[in-house]
Write a protein that holds these residues in place. Structure first.
Motif, PDB file in Angstrom:
ATOM      1  N   ALA A 158       2.167  -2.379   1.434  1.00 12.42           N
ATOM      2  CA  ALA A 158       3.221  -1.318   1.659  1.00 12.42           C
ATOM      3  C   ALA A 158       3.760  -1.697   3.001  1.00 12.42           C
ATOM      4  O   ALA A 158       2.808  -2.232   4.031  1.00 12.42           O
ATOM      5  N   ASP A 159       4.946  -1.139   2.763  1.00 14.11           N
ATOM      6  CA  ASP A 159       5.605  -0.961   4.506  1.00 14.11           C
ATOM      7  C   ASP A 159       6.608   0.310   4.462  1.00 14.11           C
ATOM      8  O   ASP A 159       7.081   0.193   3.357  1.00 14.11           O
ATOM      9  N   GLY A 194       1.356   5.212   3.846  1.00 15.81           N
ATOM     10  CA  GLY A 194       0.163   5.119   2.735  1.00 15.81           C
ATOM     11  C   GLY A 194      -0.643   5.894   1.966  1.00 15.81           C
ATOM     12  O   GLY A 194      -1.538   5.443   1.184  1.00 15.81           O
ATOM     13  N   LEU A 212       0.639   3.884  -1.327  1.00 17.19           N
ATOM     14  CA  LEU A 212      -0.299   3.421  -1.941  1.00 17.19           C
ATOM     15  C   LEU A 212      -1.787   3.741  -1.840  1.00 17.19           C
ATOM     16  O   LEU A 212      -2.662   2.980  -2.655  1.00 17.19           O
ATOM     17  N   THR A 270      -0.822  -4.420   4.077  1.00 16.16           N
ATOM     18  CA  THR A 270      -0.519  -3.143   4.741  1.00 16.16           C
ATOM     19  C   THR A 270       0.071  -2.693   6.131  1.00 16.16           C
ATOM     20  O   THR A 270      -0.469  -3.639   6.827  1.00 16.16           O
ATOM     21  N   GLY A 293      -0.903   3.218   8.629  1.00  8.45           N
ATOM     22  CA  GLY A 293      -1.865   1.790   7.730  1.00  8.45           C
ATOM     23  C   GLY A 293      -3.954   1.965   7.708  1.00  8.45           C
ATOM     24  O   GLY A 293      -4.326   2.015   6.664  1.00  8.45           O
TER      25      GLY A 293
END
Length: 215
Positions: free
Chosen positions: A7-8, A36, A39, A53, A62
């Motif tokens: 996740a980014d 988030g 994710l 993440t 995150g």
């Protein structure tokens, strides 16, 4: 095969990670979330083995995602990734349940090592921030917590705090690796933490390990 989800919120970062992982035959890239909330949804759908993440993302950040994901699946390792090596992010991520902490400008080989270590049940922190972690717990220890550990469990906790793997602990204590895993599980349960890094922090806080011991 390690099933990995990342996740980014930055497209270039997601693509860079995707390309890095594409050359690794033992890592299956499941997808990339943009925040988030996404994710959490993708983790529920894909059931990854390891999650990597970013911490600073819009909406659900995150740290919040790590906390919620760990509450749902405490045995699934999550590695925190950020450009910000401040105490707020470092300790927020670790206390939320992350098993590792990497900086975005770190060595790509360290990313791969961290993913594989997490899959083995071990934690890895970028060397650039390790000294910050040690300094944080170089202050006088907090006494009187009453760990209620056996002598063997105390030995295992101390070696975990010194960064030893299960195999290394088994060698030092001359016991089977399976026995070490049982001891580690009991230690985590008794002191009320979920990860080996949290156990190491507890060991520093309780004075079981001093900051000047060899790592």
């Amino acid at each position: 095969m390690i099933r990995l989800l990342i996740a980014d919120d930055q497209h270039l970062a997601r693509e860079g990670l995707r390309q890095l992982l594409s050359h690794e035959p033992d890592i299956a890239f499941l997808g990339a979330a943009r925040d988030g909330a996404e994710l959490i949804s993708m983790a529920r759908e894909h059931q990854p083995d390891v999650i990597l993440t970013d911490l600073r993302m819009p909406g659900t950040d995150g740290i919040t995602a790590i906390r919620r994901l760990t509450a749902r699946a405490p045995d699934r390792p999550i590695i925190a990734l950020t450009t910000f090596d401040t105490d707020e992010y470092l300790f927020g991520a670790l206390e939320a349940g992350a098993v590792g902490f990497l900086l975005k400008d770190g060595d790509p080989d360290l990313y791969l090592a961290a993913i594989r270590a997490a899959h083995r049940g071990q934690g890895l922190i970028d060397p650039q921030v390790t000294r910050r972690l040690v300094r944080r717990f170089a202050t006088p220890p907090v006494r009187g917590h009453g760990l209620e550990l056996t002598i063997r469990e105390t030995e295992v906790l101390r070696l975990v705090a010194l960064g030893r793997s299960n195999a290394e602990i088994a060698g030092e204590l001359r016991i089977a690796t399976g026995t070490v895993k049982i001891h580690v599980s009991r230690v985590l349960s008794k002191i009320g933490v979920r990860t080996r890094i949290q156990a190491a922090i507890h060991a520093y806080r309780s004075g079981l390990v001093s900051s000047d011991e060899e790592k």
